[in-house]
Design a protein around this motif. Sequence first.
Motif, PDB file in Angstrom:
ATOM      1  N   LEU A  72      89.938  33.014  22.499  1.00 32.71           N
ATOM      2  CA  LEU A  72      91.083  32.362  21.858  1.00 32.71           C
ATOM      3  C   LEU A  72      91.951  31.656  22.892  1.00 32.71           C
ATOM      4  O   LEU A  72      92.350  30.502  22.707  1.00 32.71           O
ATOM      5  CB  LEU A  72      91.916  33.401  21.108  1.00 32.71           C
ATOM      6  CG  LEU A  72      93.245  32.919  20.513  1.00 32.71           C
ATOM      7  CD1 LEU A  72      93.006  31.930  19.374  1.00 32.71           C
ATOM      8  CD2 LEU A  72      94.081  34.093  20.029  1.00 32.71           C
ATOM      9  N   LEU A  73      92.224  32.350  24.010  1.00 30.87           N
ATOM     10  CA  LEU A  73      93.106  31.785  25.031  1.00 30.87           C
ATOM     11  C   LEU A  73      92.409  30.758  25.925  1.00 30.87           C
ATOM     12  O   LEU A  73      93.068  30.111  26.733  1.00 30.87           O
ATOM     13  CB  LEU A  73      93.685  32.906  25.899  1.00 30.87           C
ATOM     14  CG  LEU A  73      94.614  33.898  25.195  1.00 30.87           C
ATOM     15  CD1 LEU A  73      95.223  34.857  26.214  1.00 30.87           C
ATOM     16  CD2 LEU A  73      95.722  33.180  24.425  1.00 30.87           C
ATOM     17  N   SER A  74      91.099  30.632  25.786  1.00 27.45           N
ATOM     18  CA  SER A  74      90.381  29.640  26.590  1.00 27.45           C
ATOM     19  C   SER A  74      90.342  28.280  25.907  1.00 27.45           C
ATOM     20  O   SER A  74      89.867  27.310  26.483  1.00 27.45           O
ATOM     21  CB  SER A  74      88.944  30.109  26.860  1.00 27.45           C
ATOM     22  OG  SER A  74      88.187  30.148  25.658  1.00 27.45           O
ATOM     23  N   HIS A  75      90.870  28.192  24.687  1.00 32.98           N
ATOM     24  CA  HIS A  75      90.858  26.951  23.918  1.00 32.98           C
ATOM     25  C   HIS A  75      92.296  26.518  23.674  1.00 32.98           C
ATOM     26  O   HIS A  75      93.109  27.287  23.177  1.00 32.98           O
ATOM     27  CB  HIS A  75      90.128  27.179  22.596  1.00 32.98           C
ATOM     28  CG  HIS A  75      89.751  25.919  21.883  1.00 32.98           C
ATOM     29  ND1 HIS A  75      90.672  25.130  21.227  1.00 32.98           N
ATOM     30  CD2 HIS A  75      88.543  25.322  21.729  1.00 32.98           C
ATOM     31  CE1 HIS A  75      90.049  24.091  20.690  1.00 32.98           C
ATOM     32  NE2 HIS A  75      88.756  24.181  20.974  1.00 32.98           N
ATOM     33  N   LYS A  76      92.621  25.276  24.016  1.00 31.24           N
ATOM     34  CA  LYS A  76      94.010  24.828  23.897  1.00 31.24           C
ATOM     35  C   LYS A  76      94.509  24.873  22.457  1.00 31.24           C
ATOM     36  O   LYS A  76      95.673  25.179  22.198  1.00 31.24           O
ATOM     37  CB  LYS A  76      94.170  23.410  24.461  1.00 31.24           C
ATOM     38  CG  LYS A  76      93.387  22.320  23.766  1.00 31.24           C
ATOM     39  CD  LYS A  76      93.607  20.971  24.432  1.00 31.24           C
ATOM     40  CE  LYS A  76      92.823  19.855  23.755  1.00 31.24           C
ATOM     41  NZ  LYS A  76      93.262  19.633  22.362  1.00 31.24           N
ATOM     42  N   ASP A  77      93.630  24.577  21.495  1.00 31.47           N
ATOM     43  CA  ASP A  77      94.034  24.663  20.098  1.00 31.47           C
ATOM     44  C   ASP A  77      94.191  26.112  19.662  1.00 31.47           C
ATOM     45  O   ASP A  77      95.009  26.420  18.793  1.00 31.47           O
ATOM     46  CB  ASP A  77      93.005  23.963  19.196  1.00 31.47           C
ATOM     47  CG  ASP A  77      93.082  22.442  19.310  1.00 31.47           C
ATOM     48  OD1 ASP A  77      94.183  21.931  19.536  1.00 31.47           O
ATOM     49  OD2 ASP A  77      92.041  21.775  19.174  1.00 31.47           O
ATOM     50  N   GLY A  78      93.401  26.995  20.254  1.00 38.31           N
ATOM     51  CA  GLY A  78      93.549  28.416  19.972  1.00 38.31           C
ATOM     52  C   GLY A  78      94.896  28.925  20.455  1.00 38.31           C
ATOM     53  O   GLY A  78      95.569  29.695  19.762  1.00 38.31           O
ATOM     54  N   ILE A  79      95.291  28.504  21.641  1.00 40.19           N
ATOM     55  CA  ILE A  79      96.600  28.878  22.184  1.00 40.19           C
ATOM     56  C   ILE A  79      97.709  28.368  21.277  1.00 40.19           C
ATOM     57  O   ILE A  79      98.671  29.083  20.977  1.00 40.19           O
ATOM     58  CB  ILE A  79      96.771  28.324  23.616  1.00 40.19           C
ATOM     59  CG1 ILE A  79      95.831  29.051  24.576  1.00 40.19           C
ATOM     60  CG2 ILE A  79      98.218  28.452  24.081  1.00 40.19           C
ATOM     61  CD1 ILE A  79      95.841  28.495  25.986  1.00 40.19           C
ATOM     62  N   GLU A  80      97.563  27.121  20.827  1.00 39.48           N
ATOM     63  CA  GLU A  80      98.590  26.527  19.969  1.00 39.48           C
ATOM     64  C   GLU A  80      98.711  27.275  18.646  1.00 39.48           C
ATOM     65  O   GLU A  80      99.818  27.569  18.176  1.00 39.48           O
ATOM     66  CB  GLU A  80      98.269  25.055  19.708  1.00 39.48           C
ATOM     67  CG  GLU A  80      99.330  24.301  18.921  1.00 39.48           C
ATOM     68  CD  GLU A  80     100.657  24.184  19.645  1.00 39.48           C
ATOM     69  OE1 GLU A  80     101.691  23.996  18.975  1.00 39.48           O
ATOM     70  OE2 GLU A  80     100.663  24.291  20.890  1.00 39.48           O
ATOM     71  N   ALA A  81      97.581  27.625  18.046  1.00 39.44           N
ATOM     72  CA  ALA A  81      97.598  28.364  16.782  1.00 39.44           C
ATOM     73  C   ALA A  81      98.200  29.754  16.975  1.00 39.44           C
ATOM     74  O   ALA A  81      98.995  30.220  16.152  1.00 39.44           O
ATOM     75  CB  ALA A  81      96.176  28.473  16.223  1.00 39.44           C
ATOM     76  N   PHE A  82      97.831  30.416  18.066  1.00 45.83           N
ATOM     77  CA  PHE A  82      98.349  31.759  18.342  1.00 45.83           C
ATOM     78  C   PHE A  82      99.852  31.698  18.593  1.00 45.83           C
ATOM     79  O   PHE A  82     100.598  32.589  18.170  1.00 45.83           O
ATOM     80  CB  PHE A  82      97.620  32.347  19.549  1.00 45.83           C
ATOM     81  CG  PHE A  82      97.907  33.793  19.798  1.00 45.83           C
ATOM     82  CD1 PHE A  82      97.800  34.737  18.786  1.00 45.83           C
ATOM     83  CD2 PHE A  82      98.266  34.230  21.076  1.00 45.83           C
ATOM     84  CE1 PHE A  82      98.065  36.085  19.026  1.00 45.83           C
ATOM     85  CE2 PHE A  82      98.519  35.576  21.323  1.00 45.83           C
ATOM     86  CZ  PHE A  82      98.414  36.501  20.300  1.00 45.83           C
ATOM     87  N   LYS A  83     100.306  30.651  19.251  1.00 44.86           N
ATOM     88  CA  LYS A  83     101.731  30.476  19.510  1.00 44.86           C
ATOM     89  C   LYS A  83     102.506  30.327  18.205  1.00 44.86           C
ATOM     90  O   LYS A  83     103.583  30.914  18.034  1.00 44.86           O
ATOM     91  CB  LYS A  83     101.966  29.254  20.402  1.00 44.86           C
ATOM     92  CG  LYS A  83     103.419  29.049  20.805  1.00 44.86           C
ATOM     93  CD  LYS A  83     103.611  27.748  21.571  1.00 44.86           C
ATOM     94  CE  LYS A  83     102.856  27.753  22.865  1.00 44.86           C
ATOM     95  NZ  LYS A  83     103.103  26.500  23.656  1.00 44.86           N
ATOM     96  N   LYS A  84     101.945  29.558  17.253  1.00 44.51           N
ATOM     97  CA  LYS A  84     102.591  29.406  15.951  1.00 44.51           C
ATOM     98  C   LYS A  84     102.743  30.756  15.275  1.00 44.51           C
ATOM     99  O   LYS A  84     103.776  31.071  14.692  1.00 44.51           O
ATOM    100  CB  LYS A  84     101.775  28.477  15.041  1.00 44.51           C
ATOM    101  CG  LYS A  84     101.535  27.086  15.579  1.00 44.51           C
ATOM    102  CD  LYS A  84     102.800  26.273  15.632  1.00 44.51           C
ATOM    103  CE  LYS A  84     102.494  24.865  16.147  1.00 44.51           C
ATOM    104  NZ  LYS A  84     103.733  24.113  16.444  1.00 44.51           N
TER     105      LYS A  84
END
Length: 212
Positions: A65-77
């Motif tokens: 999850l943290l290796s993908h920039k969109d994954g980071i963005e979704a997790f941040k939301k």
Amino acid sequence: MATANSLDSDTEDPQRGLTDRNRWSRLQKAESHENIFSDKSENFTCITSVSPEEAMKWGESFDKLLSHKDGIEAFKKFLKMEFSDENLEFWLECEEYKKCQTNKQMDDKAKSLYEKYIQMDSPREVNLDFATKEMTKKSIEQPELTSFDLAQTKIYSLMEKDSYPRFLKSSVYSNSLSGNQRIASFPTGRRRSRSFTVNDFQQLDSDSNIWL
């Protein structure tokens, strides 16, 4: 609803430890936040353009999850919905800290990280035990690229065991899996902070003229 006084008494009890203090901190963030929604799951949805196939990989491990920039963005939301996004911010800033090229950069960044996330009552204080805080404080007296490794590892573990499982059950993640990505929608009503000011009441008077 618990009053401020009752919450204060809880946090002042030394036996309560970090749990009550951080619960109070989250309540303060929630109450002072300008955008409090009745249904946060509906108002915050995935806004990335990631494919369902890619999003599925996020469920394989927290590391993916943290290796993908969109994954980071979704997790941040998602973490913003839980008022705990400071954990991810701290982890990301620790990653940036490791890229410092000079001693001056390390000194400045180490001080900033400590004062922002670790120091007692800091504005974005993360949930770390006393021993880890003390070890980190001592380590940055002569900063090295590894000075925040212990604290970063603790926060990574906290997110992986606590927030990540809930993220996988959230609408943010399910919308990504189904390809139903939408831009976050916000209520059309007026947004208010906790307290009204004179200007607020003047604005309310102005709004009432619309219906005349």
